[in-house]
Design an enzyme around this catalytic site. Structure first.
Site, PDB file in Angstrom:
ATOM      1  N   HIS A   1      -1.620   8.491   8.727  1.00 27.34           N
ATOM      2  CA  HIS A   1      -1.068   7.495   7.797  1.00 27.34           C
ATOM      3  C   HIS A   1       0.175   8.031   7.101  1.00 27.34           C
ATOM      4  O   HIS A   1       0.186   9.164   6.630  1.00 27.34           O
ATOM      5  CB  HIS A   1      -2.128   7.118   6.753  1.00 27.34           C
TER       6      HIS A   1
ATOM      7  N   GLU B   1      -6.941  -1.661   7.011  1.00 23.14           N
ATOM      8  CA  GLU B   1      -8.108  -2.210   6.314  1.00 23.14           C
ATOM      9  C   GLU B   1      -8.250  -3.728   6.465  1.00 23.14           C
ATOM     10  O   GLU B   1      -9.235  -4.309   5.998  1.00 23.14           O
ATOM     11  CB  GLU B   1      -8.068  -1.821   4.832  1.00 23.14           C
TER      12      GLU B   1
ATOM     13  N   HIS C   1       2.611   4.562   0.916  1.00 22.61           N
ATOM     14  CA  HIS C   1       2.925   5.217   2.187  1.00 22.61           C
ATOM     15  C   HIS C   1       3.700   6.500   1.928  1.00 22.61           C
ATOM     16  O   HIS C   1       4.773   6.741   2.502  1.00 22.61           O
ATOM     17  CB  HIS C   1       3.721   4.275   3.099  1.00 22.61           C
TER      18      HIS C   1
ATOM     19  N   GLU D   1       0.833  -1.202   0.000  1.00 23.56           N
ATOM     20  CA  GLU D   1       0.000   0.000   0.000  1.00 23.56           C
ATOM     21  C   GLU D   1       0.865   1.248   0.000  1.00 23.56           C
ATOM     22  O   GLU D   1       1.904   1.281   0.679  1.00 23.56           O
ATOM     23  CB  GLU D   1      -0.868   0.005   1.280  1.00 23.56           C
TER      24      GLU D   1
ATOM     25  N   HIS E   1      -2.094  -3.633   9.155  1.00 24.76           N
ATOM     26  CA  HIS E   1      -2.705  -2.812   8.092  1.00 24.76           C
ATOM     27  C   HIS E   1      -4.164  -2.514   8.461  1.00 24.76           C
ATOM     28  O   HIS E   1      -4.942  -3.422   8.723  1.00 24.76           O
ATOM     29  CB  HIS E   1      -2.618  -3.583   6.771  1.00 24.76           C
TER      30      HIS E   1
ATOM     31  N   GLU F   1       4.625   6.178  11.507  1.00 22.49           N
ATOM     32  CA  GLU F   1       5.237   5.192  10.610  1.00 22.49           C
ATOM     33  C   GLU F   1       6.628   5.633  10.127  1.00 22.49           C
ATOM     34  O   GLU F   1       7.542   4.814  10.019  1.00 22.49           O
ATOM     35  CB  GLU F   1       4.304   4.911   9.424  1.00 22.49           C
TER      36      GLU F   1
ATOM     37  N   ASP G   1       3.804  -1.625   6.014  1.00 18.17           N
ATOM     38  CA  ASP G   1       3.072  -2.374   7.052  1.00 18.17           C
ATOM     39  C   ASP G   1       3.656  -3.775   7.236  1.00 18.17           C
ATOM     40  O   ASP G   1       3.752  -4.277   8.370  1.00 18.17           O
ATOM     41  CB  ASP G   1       1.585  -2.473   6.698  1.00 18.17           C
TER      42      ASP G   1
HETATM   43 ZN   LIG Z   1       0.755   1.682   7.146  1.00 19.76          ZN
END
Ligand SMILES: [Zn+2]
Length: 271
Positions: A182, A128, A42, A40, A126, A187, A51
């Site tokens: 996010h 979702e 980032h 995904e 993650h 992160e 992730d």
């Molecule tokens: Zn993430």
């Protein structure tokens, strides 16, 4: 890959064991941890595998403290949503449909159960994947199944693991909530700490959605995400924040897994 620091002669990666060693691990009551991430976006400064990297590094840290093996990381996760992860418009991301994701997780957990593991941890990092992970585990290990094996489900890497005092210190009054943070301070700081060579620090930016409502819309209006994929102030990240966040995450995970699956005995790595 940074080499796993060995604290005993025991190897941590399930895939590196022979079947004989796997049987020995099962017979001594070792656990097995399944890290799950995503591919995904980032932001322009963090890798698509953020992730997956984070849960894998977390699993390695836990495996130095408890007698758990690490199953190969599931590096794909459920479809990114524009509000919480940027969505599918960013190149490089590959999202699974829930039925694909659930079938994969259910299959892996069922096979680990069939192998004889009695202590299984499924750790997803993650956003979702949440609930689909629980449901897949539920299908793999129905409550009325016979046997004593148990599967622990952890569906957020940072949600309940980072102490409030740490968040207060880092964010002060400027905490936007985990759903919105996010590819930003948490992160970026974490990757600066655990895998600094993968952070493109010169591409780090601050950004924010024009709208962040409490509902969702399909198709999502463009203002539900950002052009950069960063949803907050990534330039404020520091390796020192990462070190503090990571210490909390590792301690919370270790304590929780120990308490739930090893009865708080800190079933130290078998010597
Ligand atoms: Zn993430």
């Amino acid at each position: 890959m940074k080499p796993v620091k060995e604290t005993s002669g025991t190897m941590h990666m399930l895939a590196d064991l022979t079947w004989v060693e796997a049987r020995e691990a099962i017979e001594r009551g070792a656990g097995v941890l399944v890290p799950i991430g995503a591919l995904e976006q980032h932001g322009p400064h963090l890798p698509l595998s953020m992730d997956a990297l984070a849960v894998t590094e977390a699993a390695k840290a836990v495996a130095q403290r408890l007698d758990v093996l690490i199953a190969p990381t599931i590096s794909y996760g459920c479809r990114s949503k524009p509000l919480s992860g940027g969505g599918p418009a960013f190149p490089g991301g590959v999202g699974l449909e829930p039925r694909t994701y659930m079938a994969l997780v259910e299959n892996v957990v069922r096979e680990l159960l069939r192998s004889g593991f009695e202590r299984i941890v499924v750790l997803s990092g993650h956003w979702e994947n949440r609930q689909f992970t629980y449901e897949a585990v539920y299908q793999a290990r129905q409550p009325d199944d016979e046997g004593t094996a148990r599967v622990m489900v952890i569906e957020s890497l940072y949600g309940d693991t980072v102490r409030k005092s740490t968040l207060d210190e880092i964010f002060g009054d400027d905490w936007p909530g985990l759903a919105r943070e996010h590819a930003a301070i948490v992160e970026t700081s974490v990757l600066q700490h655990v895998r600094p060579e993968l952070v493109r620090a010169d591409r780090s930016v601050d950004d924010a959605q024009e709208r962040f409502p409490w509902w969702d819309v399909v198709p999502a209006p463009p203002e539900f995400t950002t052009k950069t994929g960063v949803m907050w102030k990534a330039t404020r990240a520091t390796p020192e924040f990462g070190r503090k966040i990571w210490a909390d995450v590792v301690e919370a995970l270790t304590t929780a897994i120990d308490e739930e699956l090893f009865s708080g005995s800190r079933a130290h790595r078998a010597s």
